[in-house]
Design a protein around this motif. Sequence first.
Motif, short mmCIF file in Angstrom:
data_model
loop_
_atom_site.label_atom_id
_atom_site.label_comp_id
_atom_site.label_asym_id
_atom_site.label_seq_id
_atom_site.Cartn_x
_atom_site.Cartn_y
_atom_site.Cartn_z
N ASN A 1 -7.27 5.68 0.99
CA ASN A 1 -5.65 6.30 1.90
C ASN A 1 -5.00 7.23 0.52
O ASN A 1 -4.46 8.61 1.47
CB ASN A 1 -4.82 5.32 2.07
N GLU B 1 4.72 10.22 1.83
CA GLU B 1 5.48 9.33 1.68
C GLU B 1 4.48 8.42 2.23
O GLU B 1 4.27 7.47 2.05
CB GLU B 1 6.21 9.71 3.19
N TYR B 2 3.32 8.61 3.24
CA TYR B 2 2.83 6.85 2.99
C TYR B 2 1.39 7.39 1.49
O TYR B 2 1.55 5.98 0.99
CB TYR B 2 1.23 7.24 3.97
N LYS B 3 1.46 7.98 0.90
CA LYS B 3 0.82 7.73 -0.15
C LYS B 3 1.83 7.43 -0.95
O LYS B 3 0.92 6.66 -2.11
CB LYS B 3 0.04 9.05 -0.11
N CYS B 4 3.08 7.39 -0.86
CA CYS B 4 3.90 7.38 -1.99
C CYS B 4 3.80 5.20 -1.60
O CYS B 4 4.10 4.63 -2.60
CB CYS B 4 5.40 7.44 -1.88
N GLN B 5 3.84 5.03 -0.50
CA GLN B 5 3.94 3.77 0.27
C GLN B 5 2.94 2.87 -0.78
O GLN B 5 2.24 2.01 -1.42
CB GLN B 5 3.92 3.88 1.08
N THR B 6 1.58 3.53 -0.70
CA THR B 6 -0.14 2.94 -1.01
C THR B 6 0.25 3.33 -2.21
O THR B 6 -0.04 2.23 -3.34
CB THR B 6 -1.17 4.46 -0.91
N GLN C 1 2.78 2.42 -4.29
CA GLN C 1 3.35 0.97 -4.66
C GLN C 1 2.55 0.32 -4.28
O GLN C 1 3.19 -0.60 -5.19
CB GLN C 1 4.75 0.62 -3.98
N LYS C 2 1.95 -0.19 -3.32
CA LYS C 2 1.15 -0.71 -3.03
C LYS C 2 0.04 -1.42 -3.96
O LYS C 2 -0.42 -2.96 -4.66
CB LYS C 2 -0.09 -1.06 -1.96
N GLU D 1 9.23 16.01 -0.28
CA GLU D 1 8.05 14.53 -0.32
C GLU D 1 7.55 15.20 -1.49
O GLU D 1 6.94 13.71 -2.28
CB GLU D 1 8.04 14.60 1.23
N GLN E 1 5.76 9.31 -9.32
CA GLN E 1 5.14 8.19 -9.33
C GLN E 1 3.80 8.60 -9.21
O GLN E 1 3.25 7.48 -10.31
CB GLN E 1 5.03 7.99 -7.56
#
Length: 390
Positions: free
Chosen positions: A97, A106-111, A113-114, A153, A160
């Motif tokens: 990802n 944004e999706y990479k930030c969520q990644t 966090q996962k 972003e 992070q």
Amino acid sequence: MEEGEMTIPHLFMCPISLELIKDPVTLCTGQTYDRSSIEKWLAAGNLTCPVTMQKLQDPSMVPNHTLRHLIDQWLQMGTQFDPVLCTIDCLASLKKNLESDEATLEYKCQTLQKIQALTEESQSGNSCLLQLGFLPLLLELLFGKTESKLSQECVKFAEQALSWVLRLLSLGEYEHLNMLNEESKLESFQVLFDQGTGKIKRSLCQVIEAISSSLETRELCAKLGKNRELLKGLILLVHQTYEASDAGIKAISALCCLESNRQNLVQEGVINRLLTYIFDAERHERNLAPKALSTIELLLELESAKAALINNPNGIKALIKMVFRFSEHEGSDSAVRSLTIICTDSLQARDEAIGAGVLTQLLLLLQSQCSARTKTKARMLLKLLRSRWD
């Protein structure tokens, strides 16, 4: 359990031979191979990484002890090792990802966090991240592209990603930082430092500390020391917020490991900034005045630093303030040593020191519980100053 009875996990398989890795070694690209396979690849005249096809700036191979340990565990535990393998598989999927050009920041930030949630549940989480090549990937995502203006972003992702970089650097993989030797990546570093939030600036200061602490990145440390824009930015941090000042002082002190860096820092005005910080330090319950002072002591090997201190209206006074403090003696040794250096060659400095009350401070220090070494230095300074008050 015999390895032939089990399906070899992807992480434990050499990308070249597709067999179990016996002697894992890692290239500068972060990819790991079996030593015999990669040695054959290089011996054949290939100058690229077989997986990424990146040109190898450094063909050396680093033994991957953590991966060897994981493979040994897998061979001994068999199916009992499945939970760890499950974590590895999940991390490998999340890595894709981050690698995807189509994924938004944004999706990479969520990644990220996962990944945080996943590794908190696993004792070997950080080690797995290193073996999967997360550190060079994160560095590439942070510094691989130069943007003249950071988006919101981008700032969020950088905060992070830098937290993860520092977490992985704590395991000692400093050689990956040498990617910053490339001009374009160093430019990205500068953009992040100039336009980033306080958190980003503090994290980058910690990266500078890591670079300065390792022999593997000594060339890069010298390169940072020649970057006048970066040095000015670090010096400006010293008089910002409490946390920013601490980060700036630590980074400046770290860069002083090289003599060439010291000269450049003095030319950019670091002496005056550190002196002002020390002079104002009592306003804060906790501060890095002793570290700032030890940095000044090191810089006083340079004639230009001595001149800057003597010409500063509060220079001598700042040193005298640190000679004796009722609460602690940290910094006393550097203060006495710095005053001795300055007063040895300057009658003006001796007179100014006496006028500012150094004799009282030295006598108080001699009656305190400071070290015998510091007391010896204090007596030597008193002897030096005696000719001016007799």
